[in-house]
Design a protein around this motif. Structure first.
Motif, PDB file in Angstrom:
ATOM      1  N   ASP A  73       0.823  -1.208   0.000  1.00 22.44           N
ATOM      2  CA  ASP A  73       0.000   0.000   0.000  1.00 22.44           C
ATOM      3  C   ASP A  73       0.854   1.255   0.000  1.00 22.44           C
ATOM      4  OD1 ASP A  73      -2.807  -1.236   2.004  1.00 22.44           O
ATOM      5  OD2 ASP A  73      -2.178  -1.596  -0.054  1.00 22.44           O
ATOM      6  N   VAL A  95       1.979   1.799  -3.541  1.00 18.65           N
ATOM      7  CA  VAL A  95       0.894   2.238  -4.408  1.00 18.65           C
ATOM      8  C   VAL A  95       0.536   3.697  -4.141  1.00 18.65           C
ATOM      9  CG1 VAL A  95      -1.524   1.884  -5.029  1.00 18.65           C
ATOM     10  CG2 VAL A  95      -0.034  -0.078  -4.742  1.00 18.65           C
ATOM     11  N   LYS A 138       3.144   5.992  -5.469  1.00 22.61           N
ATOM     12  CA  LYS A 138       3.073   6.132  -6.915  1.00 22.61           C
ATOM     13  C   LYS A 138       1.920   7.036  -7.322  1.00 22.61           C
ATOM     14  CE  LYS A 138       4.455   4.981 -11.015  1.00 22.61           C
ATOM     15  NZ  LYS A 138       5.749   5.379 -11.521  1.00 22.61           N
ATOM     16  N   LEU A 139       0.769   6.819  -6.703  1.00 21.67           N
ATOM     17  CA  LEU A 139      -0.400   7.640  -7.016  1.00 21.67           C
ATOM     18  C   LEU A 139      -0.097   9.110  -6.764  1.00 21.67           C
ATOM     19  CD1 LEU A 139      -3.330   5.560  -5.464  1.00 21.67           C
ATOM     20  CD2 LEU A 139      -2.945   5.976  -7.883  1.00 21.67           C
ATOM     21  N   SER A 196      -9.551  -0.153   4.898  1.00 20.82           N
ATOM     22  CA  SER A 196     -10.169  -1.128   4.007  1.00 20.82           C
ATOM     23  C   SER A 196     -11.598  -1.421   4.470  1.00 20.82           C
ATOM     24  CB  SER A 196      -9.359  -2.417   3.981  1.00 20.82           C
ATOM     25  OG  SER A 196      -9.112  -2.853   5.297  1.00 20.82           O
ATOM     26  N   LYS A 249     -10.301   2.002   1.182  1.00 22.48           N
ATOM     27  CA  LYS A 249      -9.309   1.399   0.276  1.00 22.48           C
ATOM     28  C   LYS A 249      -9.996   0.396  -0.648  1.00 22.48           C
ATOM     29  CE  LYS A 249      -5.026   1.358   2.910  1.00 22.48           C
ATOM     30  NZ  LYS A 249      -4.112   0.471   3.666  1.00 22.48           N
ATOM     31  N   PRO A 250      -9.416   0.104  -1.811  1.00 23.21           N
ATOM     32  CA  PRO A 250      -8.153   0.645  -2.291  1.00 23.21           C
ATOM     33  C   PRO A 250      -8.296   2.072  -2.814  1.00 23.21           C
ATOM     34  CG  PRO A 250      -9.019  -0.947  -3.852  1.00 23.21           C
ATOM     35  CD  PRO A 250      -9.930  -0.948  -2.684  1.00 23.21           C
ATOM     36  N   VAL A 251      -7.261   2.845  -2.548  1.00 26.67           N
ATOM     37  CA  VAL A 251      -7.260   4.241  -2.938  1.00 26.67           C
ATOM     38  C   VAL A 251      -7.112   4.337  -4.460  1.00 26.67           C
ATOM     39  CG1 VAL A 251      -6.068   6.447  -2.657  1.00 26.67           C
ATOM     40  CG2 VAL A 251      -6.232   4.857  -0.746  1.00 26.67           C
ATOM     41  N   LYS A 252      -7.896   5.248  -5.052  1.00 29.58           N
ATOM     42  CA  LYS A 252      -7.834   5.388  -6.500  1.00 29.58           C
ATOM     43  C   LYS A 252      -7.173   6.713  -6.875  1.00 29.58           C
ATOM     44  CE  LYS A 252     -12.316   3.079  -6.972  1.00 29.58           C
ATOM     45  NZ  LYS A 252     -12.080   2.447  -5.710  1.00 29.58           N
ATOM     46  N   LEU A 253      -6.814   6.783  -8.131  1.00 28.97           N
ATOM     47  CA  LEU A 253      -6.221   8.022  -8.627  1.00 28.97           C
ATOM     48  C   LEU A 253      -7.202   9.180  -8.479  1.00 28.97           C
ATOM     49  CD1 LEU A 253      -3.608   9.064  -9.844  1.00 28.97           C
ATOM     50  CD2 LEU A 253      -4.578   8.686 -12.110  1.00 28.97           C
ATOM     51  N   PRO A 297     -11.691   6.101 -13.721  1.00 29.06           N
ATOM     52  CA  PRO A 297     -10.872   6.607 -12.611  1.00 29.06           C
ATOM     53  C   PRO A 297     -10.740   8.126 -12.606  1.00 29.06           C
ATOM     54  CG  PRO A 297      -9.805   4.748 -13.661  1.00 29.06           C
ATOM     55  CD  PRO A 297     -11.030   5.053 -14.468  1.00 29.06           C
ATOM     56  N   GLN A 345     -10.799  -2.634 -12.423  1.00 33.99           N
ATOM     57  CA  GLN A 345     -10.470  -1.247 -12.106  1.00 33.99           C
ATOM     58  C   GLN A 345      -9.137  -1.118 -11.387  1.00 33.99           C
ATOM     59  OE1 GLN A 345     -12.920   1.156  -9.337  1.00 33.99           O
ATOM     60  NE2 GLN A 345     -13.203   2.502 -11.076  1.00 33.99           N
ATOM     61  N   GLN A 346      -8.930  -1.967 -10.398  1.00 33.92           N
ATOM     62  CA  GLN A 346      -7.731  -1.824  -9.587  1.00 33.92           C
ATOM     63  C   GLN A 346      -6.471  -2.180 -10.366  1.00 33.92           C
ATOM     64  OE1 GLN A 346      -7.642  -0.276  -6.906  1.00 33.92           O
ATOM     65  NE2 GLN A 346      -5.523  -0.621  -6.353  1.00 33.92           N
ATOM     66  N   GLN A 391      -5.811   0.217 -13.200  1.00 34.22           N
ATOM     67  CA  GLN A 391      -5.315   1.483 -12.664  1.00 34.22           C
ATOM     68  C   GLN A 391      -3.828   1.379 -12.352  1.00 34.22           C
ATOM     69  OE1 GLN A 391      -6.885   4.528  -9.464  1.00 34.22           O
ATOM     70  NE2 GLN A 391      -5.756   2.923  -8.396  1.00 34.22           N
ATOM     71  N   LEU A 392      -3.430   0.276 -11.782  1.00 35.73           N
ATOM     72  CA  LEU A 392      -2.009   0.093 -11.468  1.00 35.73           C
ATOM     73  C   LEU A 392      -1.174   0.118 -12.740  1.00 35.73           C
ATOM     74  CD1 LEU A 392      -1.966  -2.679  -8.699  1.00 35.73           C
ATOM     75  CD2 LEU A 392      -1.628  -0.237  -8.414  1.00 35.73           C
ATOM     76  N   LEU A 395      -0.487   3.456 -14.108  1.00 37.60           N
ATOM     77  CA  LEU A 395       0.507   4.249 -13.380  1.00 37.60           C
ATOM     78  C   LEU A 395       1.916   4.040 -13.911  1.00 37.60           C
ATOM     79  CD1 LEU A 395      -0.678   3.797  -9.682  1.00 37.60           C
ATOM     80  CD2 LEU A 395      -1.109   5.713 -11.184  1.00 37.60           C
ATOM     81  N   PHE A 441       6.359  -1.151 -12.960  1.00 35.27           N
ATOM     82  CA  PHE A 441       5.763  -0.882 -11.651  1.00 35.27           C
ATOM     83  C   PHE A 441       4.873  -2.023 -11.181  1.00 35.27           C
ATOM     84  CE2 PHE A 441       4.294   1.348  -8.092  1.00 35.27           C
ATOM     85  CZ  PHE A 441       2.907   1.332  -8.063  1.00 35.27           C
ATOM     86  N   ILE A 493       5.309  -4.427  -7.928  1.00 37.55           N
ATOM     87  CA  ILE A 493       4.294  -4.517  -6.876  1.00 37.55           C
ATOM     88  C   ILE A 493       3.883  -5.969  -6.651  1.00 37.55           C
ATOM     89  CG2 ILE A 493       1.867  -4.012  -6.366  1.00 37.55           C
ATOM     90  CD1 ILE A 493       3.292  -1.590  -5.887  1.00 37.55           C
ATOM     91  N   SER A 537      -6.232  -6.899  -1.958  1.00 37.12           N
ATOM     92  CA  SER A 537      -7.160  -5.915  -2.487  1.00 37.12           C
ATOM     93  C   SER A 537      -6.418  -4.829  -3.252  1.00 37.12           C
ATOM     94  CB  SER A 537      -7.949  -5.342  -1.317  1.00 37.12           C
ATOM     95  OG  SER A 537      -8.592  -4.186  -1.687  1.00 37.12           O
ATOM     96  N   SER A 538      -5.260  -4.444  -2.740  1.00 41.61           N
ATOM     97  CA  SER A 538      -4.497  -3.378  -3.385  1.00 41.61           C
ATOM     98  C   SER A 538      -3.997  -3.760  -4.769  1.00 41.61           C
ATOM     99  CB  SER A 538      -3.298  -2.979  -2.525  1.00 41.61           C
ATOM    100  OG  SER A 538      -3.737  -2.394  -1.332  1.00 41.61           O
TER     101      SER A 538
END
Lengths: 223, 153
Positions: A34, A37, A40-41, A116, A137-141, A205, B26-27, B30-31, B34, B42, B46, B87-88
């Motif tokens: 986390d 992530v 990075k975000l 979460s 969570k999970p956190v989005k852009l 997003p 989505q998750q 999205q990664l 990035l 990346f 991860i 989840s991440s």
């Protein structure tokens, strides 16, 4: 570890700090994944990031750990936002939030809690303690973009600042599983906010959530 | 195989992983979004980190499962951490099995916990195989600044 830029910034008056493009975010999370992530975000959103693994480390970084504090005026570690996980071993995000709000140096810094689990009592407690927002969570852009916009535009507009609240669609009262049900006694603007969240399907997003104009009303008393 | 073929293959595999609910669209997407030139691997980094971290957590869970009496609170805590990481990265199936496990913890059901942990490990391993194919590299190696390293645990 001070760079030339940081050293120079120490002598720059507060107003100059505000026009700096790069915001500095302190991210706190015990999960290494986390942390990576969120880092990075934030970096993608052009924020400078310091990521630490615990509340204790965060307080150390801020100089609030009881060690001899940096002298007044030293702002080499100026932080525009603190974003922290809620469940962490040792010191929870809530406890960290309290310590930050108790400090004269950092109480004005907005603190965002991530979790979460969307437990209403937890969210309530954090917001009441002064958290700016509670993000599930999970956190989005899109969450980070919203925070960044808030920091850039809103922070120095004084109290009465537009608070952006991300509300979960399902509520969990003390972990008991209950079917999602409409929340009672919502103010009209808030109800509209929820309604629009319900009606729009999971958006891309980049589209931000609608903003609440007023502070979230107290919905009910919790035991 | 040329770049376009490779790109199509990657896209096809990603869709398939998402359709089969290994990964949350989505998750995970999205990664991937990035990734940029400064950090083109990346997601792979991860995911590698995830597998390294999860083997650490699995050891702890294993120990706790075999302790007498069983400490359900501790088990729940470890699994909560693992669930968060899953989840991440968007690992839905894994995450769902974690939820099951946590329910058995809550109920103080030792037998249930054992079984649920088997399922967690099973899904975790299944995803690993899929992702190794996807990234074309075994997940006990990782990229750091373009250099390939092996991780020895």
């Amino acid at each position: 570890m001070a760079t030339a830029g940081e050293v120079l910034r120490r002598n720059v008056p507060e107003s100059f700090e505000l026009s700096e493009k790069e915001l500095h975010v302190l991210a706190v999370d015990d999960s290494i994944i986390d942390r990576k992530v969120i880092e990075k975000l934030l970096k993608i959103s052009c924020c400078k990031v310091t990521a630490v693994e615990s509340g204790t480390r965060a307080l150390q970084y801020l100089g609030l750990d009881g060690e001899k504090k940096s002298s007044v005026g030293f702002d080499g570690m100026k932080v525009n936002l603190i974003i922290t996980d809620y469940s962490m071993p040792g010191m929870t995000g809530y406890e960290l939030l309290k310590k930050i709000k108790e400090s004269s140096a950092f109480r004005e810094v907005p603190v965002v809690i991530m979790s979460s689990e969307n437990i209403l009592t937890r969210i309530d407690r954090c917001l009441e303690e002064g958290a700016e927002e509670f993000i599930v969570k999970p956190v989005k852009l899109s969450d980070v973009n919203r925070l960044k916009n808030f920091m850039m535009g809103g922070e120095r507009k004084e109290k009465g600042v537009k608070k952006v609240q991300k509300r979960p669609l399902q509520v969990d009262y003390n972990n008991s599983s209950s079917a999602p049900s409409p929340l009672p006694q919502l103010s009209p603007s808030f109800a509209c906010n929820l309604a629009s969240l319900h009606s729009s399907p999971s958006s891309s997003p980049s589209s931000p959530l609608p903003r609440c104009a007023s502070k979230r009303p107290r919905l009910h008393s919790m035991d | 195989m040329d770049r376009n073929q490779l790109r199509r293959q990657v896209a096809h595999m990603r869709s398939s992983l998402i359709e089969q609910h290994y990964l949350d669209q989505q998750q995970f997407v999205q990664l991937e979004d990035l990734e940029d030139d400064s950090n083109p691997n990346f997601v792979e980094e991860i995911v590698t980190l995830f597998y390294k971290d999860s083997s650490r957590l699995f050891q702890k869970i294993d120990q706790a499962l075999h302790s007498v009496p069983m400490d359900f609170a501790k088990l729940d805590d470890y699994m909560h951490q693992f669930k968060g990481s899953s989840s991440s990265i968007g690992a839905i199936k894994v995450k769902n099995e974690c939820t099951q496990f946590k329910e058995f913890c809550l109920a103080g059901n030792a037998e249930g916990c054992f079984r649920a942990f088997q399922r967690v490990k099973h899904e975790h391993e299944a995803l690993k195989r899929q992702l190794e194919t996807y990234f074309q590299v075994p997940l006990d190696t990782f990229f750091l600044s373009g250099q390939l390293y092996a991780v020895f645990d």
